[in-house]
Scaffold this active site. Structure first.
Site, mmCIF file in Angstrom:
data_model
loop_
_atom_site.group_PDB
_atom_site.id
_atom_site.type_symbol
_atom_site.label_atom_id
_atom_site.label_comp_id
_atom_site.label_asym_id
_atom_site.label_seq_id
_atom_site.Cartn_x
_atom_site.Cartn_y
_atom_site.Cartn_z
ATOM 1 N N ARG A 87 -21.794 -48.334 -7.909
ATOM 2 C CA ARG A 87 -21.606 -48.637 -9.336
ATOM 3 C C ARG A 87 -20.260 -49.315 -9.531
ATOM 4 N NH1 ARG A 87 -25.307 -44.844 -12.670
ATOM 5 N NH2 ARG A 87 -26.972 -46.281 -12.135
ATOM 6 N N GLN A 132 -23.330 -54.842 -10.658
ATOM 7 C CA GLN A 132 -24.126 -54.483 -11.839
ATOM 8 C C GLN A 132 -25.435 -55.264 -11.924
ATOM 9 O OE1 GLN A 132 -21.480 -54.755 -15.184
ATOM 10 N NE2 GLN A 132 -21.299 -52.552 -15.349
ATOM 11 N N ASP A 174 -28.259 -53.840 -9.768
ATOM 12 C CA ASP A 174 -28.509 -52.409 -9.892
ATOM 13 C C ASP A 174 -29.903 -52.115 -10.463
ATOM 14 O OD1 ASP A 174 -28.414 -49.712 -10.253
ATOM 15 O OD2 ASP A 174 -26.479 -49.685 -11.250
ATOM 16 N N SER A 215 -30.230 -49.134 -12.985
ATOM 17 C CA SER A 215 -29.851 -49.457 -14.365
ATOM 18 C C SER A 215 -30.942 -50.263 -15.061
ATOM 19 C CB SER A 215 -28.581 -50.308 -14.404
ATOM 20 O OG SER A 215 -27.485 -49.555 -14.048
ATOM 21 N N TYR A 255 -21.313 -40.717 -12.300
ATOM 22 C CA TYR A 255 -22.443 -39.796 -12.445
ATOM 23 C C TYR A 255 -21.954 -38.423 -12.895
ATOM 24 C CZ TYR A 255 -25.489 -43.021 -9.868
ATOM 25 O OH TYR A 255 -26.230 -44.092 -9.477
#
Ligand code: NAD
Length: 372
Positions: free
Chosen positions: A121, A126, A129, A132, A226
């Site tokens: 992360r 991004q 991902d 996500s 997280y």
């Protein structure tokens, strides 16, 4: 460099790992792309659309033959990959903690397994991902599905026949899915509140026009953005908070996950009993063990007049968009590391070591080794 896309074989999986858009982009990088016939059917992508984009269509064996890279949504059984090049990469969701046997089978087959759920992360990753992109759609779908099961409307309506009250929606777990659930419920006109165990989410909740509901001193931030597991004391504090709040809600969406562990239990049967008849709970974590007592994947369970809903694979209920985003995640991943001279991707240490599960016949992932 040959990239292969197979039809997904996991039950209930409707997504596909490449779209005509990403096929074209891979061709522009100089790769060849083979797609199994029918691979995009359940995601509204026809064989013709792939062919028009420049892909070679054929049965599974021909698709895999000579492949350097196989892209998947969920990692296929390695038996189907027999014709691929020795040491071929397979980038997909592996569920590495839940399915260690498959990881070992990939090592034994001499394949290089790249687990997209282990993508670090960090800002530059991004766009790669998958968790996500899929959670975002899942958060949206959870609210739409809950609204569908709810026998009332979401927005306040002033009609000639009287006023319809706005629905009260409570979102538990404000990660990617939770934020989208809040935004979706707000767009539908509900009054929304939300909670998490990471205090920094309070500001994010408020910025979406919802009310943060937090237990005093409850904080369990883990690594990499997280959450960590709660202590028994913290669990009791959260249970008290939930008990007080939940009885006034019409819709509850739970999204809480802790990486590598079973989903935390957030709502007990006794708490469900305090809710109003006709209320709906959508348990987005049902496939990871469930946040809600009694939730069953792909079933509508009724307890104390409350409907408990949850899908085994929520993103698969939005196959076309979920595939489009996931396919772009795959493309962004491989293209970011594309070495023009070598004509193939060459991963760096930070991302390569994070996602690589197997190489040279061994399980090489630190995260998996730490867990034994
Ligand atoms: P997740 O799916 O792991 O968990 C969902 C949410 O549940 C999290 O917000 C978590 O804190 C919460 N939760 C866990 N236990 C709980 C409990 N007992 N009670 C209430 N809530 C609980 O989370 P996620 O969607 O993957 O996002 C985690 C964070 O990572 C977010 O801040 C997100 O913005 C961030 N993120 C960063 C990147 C990046 O920089 N590349 C990518 C994705 C997400």
């Amino acid at each position: 460099m040959r990239i292969a896309i197979l039809k997904e074989r996991a039950p209930g999986e409707t997504r596909v790992a490449a779209t005509p858009e990403t096929v074209k982009k891979f061709l522009a990088l100089g790769a060849g792309v083979a797609v199994e016939e029918g691979a995009g059917e359940s995601a509204a992508v026809s064989d013709e659309a792939y062919r028009d984009a420049g892909a070679e269509l054929g049965p599974a064996a021909a698709t895999v033959k000579g492949a350097d890279i196989v892209l998947g949504v969920q990692a296929p059984d390695p038996a189907i990959l027999e014709g691929a090049r020795p040491g071929a990469w397979v980038a997909a969701l592996f569920d590495p903690f839940g399915n260690p046997d498959r990881v070992r089978a990939y090592a034994a087959a001499g394949l290089e397994a790249l687990a997209m759920e282990f993508m670090p992360r960090i800002t530059r990753a991004q766009s790669m991902d998958v968790l996500s992109s899929q959670s975002n759609l899942a958060g949206y779908k959870a609210v739409i599905a809950a609204a569908d099961e709810y026998g009332r409307a979401f927005p306040m309506m002033m009609t000639a026949a009287g006023t319809v009250q706005a629905a009260r929606v409570f979102v538990m777990g404000v990660g990617v899915a939770g934020l989208q659930a809040i935004a979706t419920a707000r767009r539908l006109g509900a009054q929304v509140s939300a909670t998490d165990v990471r205090p920094e989410t309070a500001e994010q909740i408020a910025s979406l026009g919802a009310k943060p509901v937090f237990a005093e001193g409850l904080e369990a931030s883990g690594e990499g953005g997280y959450a960590a597991e709660l202590t028994d004391e913290q669990k009791a504090a959260q249970a008290e908070l939930v008990s007080g709040h939940i009885a006034k809600q019409d819709i509850v969406v739970t999204t809480a996950l802790i990486p590598g562990r079973a989903a935390p239990r957030l709502i007990s049967d006794a708490q469900i009993a305090t809710m109003k008849p006709g209320s709906v709970i959508f348990d987005l974590a049902v496939a990871q063990g469930g946040n809600v007592e009694g939730s069953v994947a792909d079933e509508v369970v009724e307890r104390h007049g409350v409907k408990i809903v949850g899908y085994a694979n929520t993103a698969a209920h939005l196959a076309a968009d979920a595939s489009a985003l996931l396919a772009r995640n795959h493309y962004n991943f491989l293209s970011a590391f594309w070495d023009k001279d070598a004509g193939k991707p060459v991963l760096d240490e930070e991302i390569g070591d994070a996602v690589r599960l197997t190489r040279g016949g061994e399980v090489v992932s630190e995260r998996l080794r730490e867990r034994g």
